[in-house]
Write a protein that holds these residues in place. Structure first.
Motif, PDB file in Angstrom:
ATOM      1  N   HIS A 215     -12.537  20.786 -10.012  1.00 39.88           N
ATOM      2  CA  HIS A 215     -11.535  20.902  -8.951  1.00 39.88           C
ATOM      3  C   HIS A 215     -11.902  21.979  -7.923  1.00 39.88           C
ATOM      4  O   HIS A 215     -11.041  22.690  -7.405  1.00 39.88           O
ATOM      5  CB  HIS A 215     -10.158  21.199  -9.543  1.00 39.88           C
ATOM      6  CG  HIS A 215      -9.757  20.223 -10.610  1.00 39.88           C
ATOM      7  ND1 HIS A 215      -9.479  18.896 -10.354  1.00 39.88           N
ATOM      8  CD2 HIS A 215      -9.607  20.382 -11.955  1.00 39.88           C
ATOM      9  CE1 HIS A 215      -9.166  18.275 -11.484  1.00 39.88           C
ATOM     10  NE2 HIS A 215      -9.233  19.149 -12.463  1.00 39.88           N
TER      11      HIS A 215
ATOM     12  N   GLY B 269     -13.915  21.100  -5.278  1.00 36.89           N
ATOM     13  CA  GLY B 269     -14.287  20.397  -4.066  1.00 36.89           C
ATOM     14  C   GLY B 269     -15.667  19.782  -4.076  1.00 36.89           C
ATOM     15  O   GLY B 269     -16.098  19.225  -3.054  1.00 36.89           O
TER      16      GLY B 269
ATOM     17  N   ASN C  11     -18.280  15.685  -8.580  1.00 39.12           N
ATOM     18  CA  ASN C  11     -17.322  15.999  -9.634  1.00 39.12           C
ATOM     19  C   ASN C  11     -15.943  15.438  -9.314  1.00 39.12           C
ATOM     20  O   ASN C  11     -15.257  14.891 -10.192  1.00 39.12           O
ATOM     21  CB  ASN C  11     -17.237  17.512  -9.832  1.00 39.12           C
ATOM     22  CG  ASN C  11     -16.129  17.917 -10.793  1.00 39.12           C
ATOM     23  OD1 ASN C  11     -15.082  18.410 -10.380  1.00 39.12           O
ATOM     24  ND2 ASN C  11     -16.332  17.687 -12.084  1.00 39.12           N
ATOM     25  N   GLU C  12     -15.538  15.540  -8.060  1.00 35.51           N
ATOM     26  CA  GLU C  12     -14.231  15.007  -7.665  1.00 35.51           C
ATOM     27  C   GLU C  12     -14.205  13.486  -7.816  1.00 35.51           C
ATOM     28  O   GLU C  12     -13.187  12.904  -8.221  1.00 35.51           O
ATOM     29  CB  GLU C  12     -13.916  15.397  -6.218  1.00 35.51           C
ATOM     30  CG  GLU C  12     -13.752  16.895  -5.994  1.00 35.51           C
ATOM     31  CD  GLU C  12     -12.495  17.458  -6.633  1.00 35.51           C
ATOM     32  OE1 GLU C  12     -11.609  16.685  -7.022  1.00 35.51           O
ATOM     33  OE2 GLU C  12     -12.401  18.698  -6.753  1.00 35.51           O
TER      34      GLU C  12
ATOM     35  N   ASP D  10     -14.020  12.660 -11.568  1.00 36.58           N
ATOM     36  CA  ASP D  10     -12.670  12.991 -12.016  1.00 36.58           C
ATOM     37  C   ASP D  10     -11.675  11.907 -11.581  1.00 36.58           C
ATOM     38  O   ASP D  10     -10.831  11.455 -12.366  1.00 36.58           O
ATOM     39  CB  ASP D  10     -12.260  14.346 -11.448  1.00 36.58           C
ATOM     40  CG  ASP D  10     -10.809  14.711 -11.773  1.00 36.58           C
ATOM     41  OD1 ASP D  10     -10.534  15.083 -12.920  1.00 36.58           O
ATOM     42  OD2 ASP D  10      -9.965  14.606 -10.861  1.00 36.58           O
TER      43      ASP D  10
ATOM     44  N   PHE E 246     -16.576   9.413  -1.350  1.00 34.67           N
ATOM     45  CA  PHE E 246     -17.120  10.670  -1.864  1.00 34.67           C
ATOM     46  C   PHE E 246     -18.631  10.748  -1.658  1.00 34.67           C
ATOM     47  O   PHE E 246     -19.168  11.832  -1.361  1.00 34.67           O
ATOM     48  CB  PHE E 246     -16.782  10.825  -3.349  1.00 34.67           C
ATOM     49  CG  PHE E 246     -15.401  11.374  -3.594  1.00 34.67           C
ATOM     50  CD1 PHE E 246     -15.087  12.687  -3.272  1.00 34.67           C
ATOM     51  CD2 PHE E 246     -14.411  10.583  -4.161  1.00 34.67           C
ATOM     52  CE1 PHE E 246     -13.817  13.195  -3.492  1.00 34.67           C
ATOM     53  CE2 PHE E 246     -13.131  11.081  -4.391  1.00 34.67           C
ATOM     54  CZ  PHE E 246     -12.838  12.390  -4.055  1.00 34.67           C
TER      55      PHE E 246
END
Length: 270
Positions: A224, A226, A230-231, A234, A261
């Motif tokens: 989390h 940014g 990873n975002e 997730d 993304f």
């Protein structure tokens, strides 16, 4: 069955049979569905019969595999994904190597989800539930973080050399490094009893795979914070978890999310 073995032994069959076997190839990598496993077993037996020049038996087994696959497809819910939760945003396929990936897991109550994304546009998401025979044990979050890595690596016949994987779980990164160093332990409470739906427990398979691949890189990234990859992982894991209890059109949402993304990632990387 490894990719090189499949391609080598394909020549044991007449050309008219080879395209039929190629259509069933993905069943040889499927371990999370009993029906898919039965198709894969029939294909494996067909190859075994062909190696012993029992071509009539091999042809019968191939026919059996096709019938099992057709029956499975006929009973699959219309909103199920025939790619078993995997997809690709094609416009990122030409990205330069080395590849970078991110994995993540989500859990709430008795329902969870796994997700991964790769800079070449590949992605995957899969929901999970628990039942009486669930082997996870008390380390549920950790185990599912590691299952997400297995979900990523099994997307490839052989994970590409130098693939780097980002995780926001320090515990999962530690276990992966321990397995790469040759340790064989498992997270506390993870049960290794025989599986009905796979030839071996997921984490045993993962440990064996990474032990033979010191070139694979596993690194921690703060969750989390940014980071686009990873975002994305997730969000995919959360989406897969929600899809277990809600009805919505999963595939186009996942595709658009990954594209957005990855656009951020590649724009920043230029």
């Amino acid at each position: 069955m490894r990719s090189d073995e499949f391609l080598r032994d394909l020549d044991l069959f007449p050309a008219a049979r080879q395209h039929r076997l190629l259509a069933l190839r993905h069943y040889l990598r499927t371990a999370d569905c009993d029906a898919c496993q039965r198709v894969g077993d029939a294909v494996q037996l067909a190859f075994t019969a062909a190696r012993y020049d029992e071509l009539a038996a091999a042809d019968e087994l191939l026919h059996t595999a096709e019938q099992l696959a057709a029956g499975h497809d006929a009973h699959r819910r219309s909103d199920d994904d025939p790619g078993h939760g995997r997809g690709r945003v094609d416009r990122w396929a030409a990205t330069s190597t080395p590849l970078l990936a991110a994995t993540d897991a989500s859990w709430k109550g008795r329902v969870g989800g796994l997700g991964y994304v790769v800079t070449d546009g590949r992605y995957g998401l899969r929901g999970r539930g628990t039942g009486r025979l669930d082997p996870t044990g008390p380390s549920r979050v950790l185990v599912n973080e590691l299952r997400a890595v297995d979900f990523l690596l099994t997307a490839y016949d052989e994970p590409p050399p130098g693939l780097a994987v980002l995780l926001d779980s320090l515990g999962a990164v530690e276990w992966l490094h321990r397995w790469q160093a040759g340790e064989t332990g498992m997270p506390a409470g993870y049960r290794l009893r025989e599986r009905r739906w796979a030839t071996q427990p997921t984490l045993l398979r993962l440990a064996a795979q990474v032990a033979g691949r010191p070139d694979l890189v596993f690194a921690h990234v703060k969750g989390h914070s940014g980071h686009p990859l990873n975002e994305a992982a997730d969000a995919l894991a959360h989406m897969a978890r929600r899809r277990r209890v809600e009805s919505f059109d999963l595939r186009p949402r996942a595709h658009d999310l990954v594209d957005a993304f990855l656009r951020d990632w590649h724009t920043a990387a230029v």
